[in-house]
Scaffold this motif. Sequence first.
Motif, PDB file in Angstrom:
ATOM      1  N   ALA A 233       0.830  -1.197   0.000  1.00  0.00           N
ATOM      2  CA  ALA A 233       0.000   0.000   0.000  1.00  0.00           C
ATOM      3  C   ALA A 233       0.870   1.253   0.000  1.00  0.00           C
ATOM      4  N   GLY A 234       1.994   1.201   0.741  1.00  0.00           N
ATOM      5  CA  GLY A 234       2.918   2.332   0.763  1.00  0.00           C
ATOM      6  C   GLY A 234       3.472   2.607  -0.626  1.00  0.00           C
ATOM      7  N   PRO A 247      -7.601  -1.008  -9.363  1.00  0.00           N
ATOM      8  CA  PRO A 247      -7.913  -0.621  -7.986  1.00  0.00           C
ATOM      9  C   PRO A 247      -6.950  -1.258  -6.984  1.00  0.00           C
ATOM     10  N   GLU A 248      -6.086  -0.439  -6.393  1.00  0.00           N
ATOM     11  CA  GLU A 248      -5.194  -0.907  -5.330  1.00  0.00           C
ATOM     12  C   GLU A 248      -5.377   0.078  -4.185  1.00  0.00           C
ATOM     13  N   TRP A 249      -5.506  -0.436  -2.968  1.00  0.00           N
ATOM     14  CA  TRP A 249      -5.935   0.408  -1.859  1.00  0.00           C
ATOM     15  C   TRP A 249      -5.012   1.603  -1.603  1.00  0.00           C
TER      16      TRP A 249
ATOM     17  N   VAL B 142       0.193  -0.614  14.842  1.00  0.00           N
ATOM     18  CA  VAL B 142       0.961  -1.399  13.881  1.00  0.00           C
ATOM     19  C   VAL B 142       0.094  -1.862  12.714  1.00  0.00           C
ATOM     20  N   SER B 143      -1.201  -1.548  12.750  1.00  0.00           N
ATOM     21  CA  SER B 143      -2.074  -1.996  11.663  1.00  0.00           C
ATOM     22  C   SER B 143      -2.481  -0.893  10.702  1.00  0.00           C
ATOM     23  N   MET B 144      -2.366   0.379  11.132  1.00  0.00           N
ATOM     24  CA  MET B 144      -2.819   1.444  10.248  1.00  0.00           C
ATOM     25  C   MET B 144      -1.671   1.921   9.375  1.00  0.00           C
ATOM     26  N   PRO B 145      -1.917   2.107   8.088  1.00  0.00           N
ATOM     27  CA  PRO B 145      -0.864   2.643   7.234  1.00  0.00           C
ATOM     28  C   PRO B 145      -0.521   4.060   7.659  1.00  0.00           C
TER      29      PRO B 145
END
Lengths: 298, 336
Positions: A233-234, A247-249, B142-145
Amino acid sequence: MTVANEKTALGFFEKNKPYIDDLKHTVFLFRKSKLTMVGFVLIVIFLLVAFLGPLFLPYDPIAQNFAVRLQPPSQEHLFGTDQFGRDIFSRVIQGSRMALWIIFLVSAISGLLGTTVGIIAGYFGGLIDDIIMRITDMFLAFPSLVLAMAFAAMMGPNFTNTIIAISLVNWTTYARLARAEAMKVKEQPYIEAIRSVGAGTGRILFLHVLPMCISPVIVQLTLRMGTIILTAAGLGFLGLGVQPPTPEWGAMVSDGRNFLVDQWWISTFPGFAIVFVVLGFNLLGDGIRDMLDPRLRR
Amino acid sequence: MNIWKYLIKRILLMALVLFGVACIVFFIAHVIPADPVGAILGGNAPPEKIDKLRAQLGYDRPLIEQFFSFLKGAVVGDFGVSIKTNNPVMTDIGIYFPATIELALVAIIISIVLGVFLGILSAVHRNKMVDNFSRVFSILGVSMPVFWIGLILILIFYYKLDWLPGGGRINFFLDPPQRITGMYLFDSLFTGNWEVFRDALLHILLPAFVLGYNSTASIARITRSSMLEVLGQEYIRTAKAKGLKKRLVIYRHALRNALIPTITIIGLVFGGLLEGAVLTETVFSWPGLGRYITAGLLSLDYPAVMGGTIYIAFIYSLANLAVDFLYALLDPRMRT
């Protein structure tokens, strides 16, 4: 005939009673820990959505429709629409399949690569071990996202290269684990016995050393699945991962950045999806770790 | 083993690792893309322009020769000139890096204070409300971006409440303080410029919290579990039996021993901070090294990317070395 069957069946249970009790105890521990159960449920939902969701999409996740752009969440568009009029709910659902693919492929590739390299290093030892371990040191000298970014950007950002980049930064963990196990296993008498019978190195490595090294690697793989999603996601967020319109979050969160003030839903809902899945993996992983820890087990 | 011998051995090992890092970075930049110049200029550039840039960047030389001149430069910190800013890469790093380190420092301070506090609270009130709250807080951390929390907090604290600024290091209308360290907080403190200090502090709060949240969670978790372990030991019971105040037992007797694993984890989370900095800086328009590298990657500014990446790996290795050294100093068993 029936008697014989019953006998073997009985024999099976009696013979394996300690294992079955152990398994029962594990299930008991699993059900006792509420948070682990929550994680389990989250992941089951995620898997169901990823497998079945795309079959029931209300809208095409890629089709643009400017008549309905930037609509707030409503009955027709559960999560609203983005700047191209695409339905965000459909995109989030479709994105789950992307996330699942990434987790699956990265785990498979980095697990396989790491384990193979690790058992070779551990089994042969000496110079080969030294060289391989120094190579893992070099990979560990980077913060993993930075290295993944560099790989992804230079190879050209797309789905395949995202997978390769994340796998390349992840394999070292598994290599070290497998190496440590292989070093223990190779001292065992049974390996000596197989060797004296004349088994080849490849046979020993892959049929007799590998199966003994695989379980800690698998545990570690499940523990790291949340991290894999976050890295992917980063990369997507920075524009170095899967490219739009797929679509990628992470990329979807980035899409909504310019509309944050008035159209908060564009960034928010894909983010919730990431949190949902990563939270599930983390809770489940914590539970698994606790269950396998002999100090906490009894 | 003698502690100095250990240190020298580790430094030599680090030099070897950094050599490998340089190899990996060179490989990423020169071997994976078949044609870096084509990548910079695009597919339709006229051939003479391509040749000119190729010669200018030294890409017409044999690969092995390029590699050695790159290594020779890297040793003395010369990574060439950034294509985008036209500055030597090392000058750029000198400009951008203080912003990153300032952010990381404030983030680690926030996460140590908050994490240790939450960890103690959790352990002392085990399985009570406070404990559950702090565990949920940690697991969310640790779970949230990182980038997503950043955006949500900007939405709340900047757009909706207007309590904190939404990005950048300092208000647009204020002059940055006179440059001493490059870190606005320190510089304004040294020059006694209170207005700037206050503004810079307000600007750094949100990004530093976002960056530190992940580490806060790890630190709280480790502190909780090691605190629980220590609290179950006999000398704690003795201390309690002697009739010492609870506060004294917790902070004097238990915390000291419980903090040893926490120190290790602080070293470990530093790498996570550098990683998170890339994303945090992008979200908060923070002009740091992470953003410099990201911008370089997106515009294929090879010297900037290579220099910045090696520099980050260098800092990361240095931090790890420092932690290992501190550890060896504290615990002789680690000197192997």
